[in-house]
Design a protein around this motif. Sequence first.
Motif, PDB file in Angstrom:
ATOM      1  N   ALA A   1      11.981  33.945  63.752  1.00  0.00           N
ATOM      2  CA  ALA A   1      11.082  35.103  63.710  1.00  0.00           C
ATOM      3  C   ALA A   1       9.894  34.783  62.807  1.00  0.00           C
ATOM      4  O   ALA A   1      10.071  34.398  61.655  1.00  0.00           O
ATOM      5  CB  ALA A   1      11.821  36.330  63.190  1.00  0.00           C
TER       6      ALA A   1
ATOM      7  N   ILE B   1      13.624  42.888  68.201  1.00  0.00           N
ATOM      8  CA  ILE B   1      13.705  42.262  69.527  1.00  0.00           C
ATOM      9  C   ILE B   1      13.648  43.371  70.572  1.00  0.00           C
ATOM     10  O   ILE B   1      14.453  44.319  70.531  1.00  0.00           O
ATOM     11  CB  ILE B   1      15.016  41.455  69.680  1.00  0.00           C
ATOM     12  CG1 ILE B   1      15.134  40.421  68.559  1.00  0.00           C
ATOM     13  CG2 ILE B   1      15.076  40.807  71.050  1.00  0.00           C
ATOM     14  CD1 ILE B   1      14.005  39.425  68.490  1.00  0.00           C
TER      15      ILE B   1
ATOM     16  N   VAL C   1      11.760  36.148  75.048  1.00  0.00           N
ATOM     17  CA  VAL C   1      12.234  36.961  73.928  1.00  0.00           C
ATOM     18  C   VAL C   1      11.012  37.553  73.253  1.00  0.00           C
ATOM     19  O   VAL C   1      10.098  36.819  72.853  1.00  0.00           O
ATOM     20  CB  VAL C   1      13.048  36.112  72.923  1.00  0.00           C
ATOM     21  CG1 VAL C   1      13.401  36.939  71.692  1.00  0.00           C
ATOM     22  CG2 VAL C   1      14.305  35.566  73.589  1.00  0.00           C
TER      23      VAL C   1
ATOM     24  N   LEU D   1       9.308  39.820  70.264  1.00  0.00           N
ATOM     25  CA  LEU D   1       9.482  40.290  68.896  1.00  0.00           C
ATOM     26  C   LEU D   1       8.301  41.185  68.569  1.00  0.00           C
ATOM     27  O   LEU D   1       7.146  40.768  68.704  1.00  0.00           O
ATOM     28  CB  LEU D   1       9.510  39.086  67.944  1.00  0.00           C
ATOM     29  CG  LEU D   1       9.390  39.384  66.449  1.00  0.00           C
ATOM     30  CD1 LEU D   1      10.608  40.152  65.947  1.00  0.00           C
ATOM     31  CD2 LEU D   1       9.240  38.079  65.667  1.00  0.00           C
TER      32      LEU D   1
ATOM     33  N   VAL E   1      20.119  36.363  68.882  1.00  0.00           N
ATOM     34  CA  VAL E   1      19.763  37.767  68.658  1.00  0.00           C
ATOM     35  C   VAL E   1      20.100  38.585  69.903  1.00  0.00           C
ATOM     36  O   VAL E   1      20.291  38.045  70.989  1.00  0.00           O
ATOM     37  CB  VAL E   1      18.253  37.927  68.355  1.00  0.00           C
ATOM     38  CG1 VAL E   1      17.924  37.374  66.980  1.00  0.00           C
ATOM     39  CG2 VAL E   1      17.405  37.265  69.429  1.00  0.00           C
TER      40      VAL E   1
ATOM     41  N   VAL F   1      15.124  41.971  63.078  1.00  0.00           N
ATOM     42  CA  VAL F   1      15.241  40.622  62.527  1.00  0.00           C
ATOM     43  C   VAL F   1      14.288  40.480  61.341  1.00  0.00           C
ATOM     44  O   VAL F   1      13.295  41.200  61.233  1.00  0.00           O
ATOM     45  CB  VAL F   1      14.924  39.541  63.592  1.00  0.00           C
ATOM     46  CG1 VAL F   1      15.945  39.596  64.714  1.00  0.00           C
ATOM     47  CG2 VAL F   1      13.503  39.695  64.128  1.00  0.00           C
TER      48      VAL F   1
ATOM     49  N   LEU G   1      16.223  32.834  66.177  1.00  0.00           N
ATOM     50  CA  LEU G   1      16.248  33.624  67.412  1.00  0.00           C
ATOM     51  C   LEU G   1      17.004  32.886  68.509  1.00  0.00           C
ATOM     52  O   LEU G   1      17.755  33.483  69.278  1.00  0.00           O
ATOM     53  CB  LEU G   1      14.823  33.912  67.898  1.00  0.00           C
ATOM     54  CG  LEU G   1      13.877  34.588  66.909  1.00  0.00           C
ATOM     55  CD1 LEU G   1      12.513  34.819  67.568  1.00  0.00           C
ATOM     56  CD2 LEU G   1      14.455  35.913  66.407  1.00  0.00           C
TER      57      LEU G   1
END
Length: 286
Positions: free
Chosen positions: A177, A183, A193, A195, A215, A221, A227
Amino acid sequence: MRSLDKVFVALLVSFSLAACEGGETPNPTDSPDEQPGDPASPSPLPQPEEPDPMPEEEFLSDPEGRVFSYVPAGDLLPNSGPGHEDTTIYRPDILFPLEDAAFLNSQVYRYGGSQGYVNGMEGGQCNEANYDYPWQDTFCESRSRSQIMCPDGGHEGVDIRPATCIPETGADHWAVAVEDGRIVGLADSKYTVKLQTADGTLYRYMHMKMDALAVEDGEYVTKGQRLGRVFNDFFNSAGERVATTYHLHFEMYQNYAPDEETDPVFDQVSPYMTLVNAYERKLRGE
Ligand SMILES: [Zn+2]
């Protein structure tokens, strides 16, 4: 061929002391009303004292001892698209998205890419030239997709190779991250993914090993938290798994306005210089 003078070595350039000495340097304190050649002109003021010398240079090296350098933003490989010259560091405090050393360069127009032949780079993705500096920008590299920064079609992120070529080494290279966040939208993504931070900034990480993420959807996070592993997961528009090269595709959405008169839009911006900045801080151990 790209000339070396276009490659920035991570370097704190100290002004050449030699250039500050001697009588040829114009004196910036000369007042404008002095007539050139006036015999009554006072002699030049003394030069300010030399500052404490800065370190001669600050070559930043990665853990393997390779000196980091990068090609300027927007300066793509020949024949690979228009690029987008954007030197903005949108987020000056983020963590670099990979734990280890990494190499930003083209996945399409270099060794292992479908268009590598265009620049005489034929061969597999593990070619050692792919795993070396300088970094090179790939934002707005040619693609069929359009977005506001690449209106004629272009790559809306940058591609990051991990420290080693995974099909050869089998190594795990973790994506982390870049900021505290959450997430989001994982259930709808086959190879992405997302974030999102508290202020809305969105980062997209693609092609990680999706069946072994670290995750879950909706999870909060913290900056630096793992991740997932860099991998080659990708699916075509028909929903079929088609491997890409082993790399992390990284995007960042941010408010952007080209000038003060234009309302900002929330869209993908070039993360290139933000990542250069983050990587330099990483190599300094900050
Ligand atoms: Zn990409």
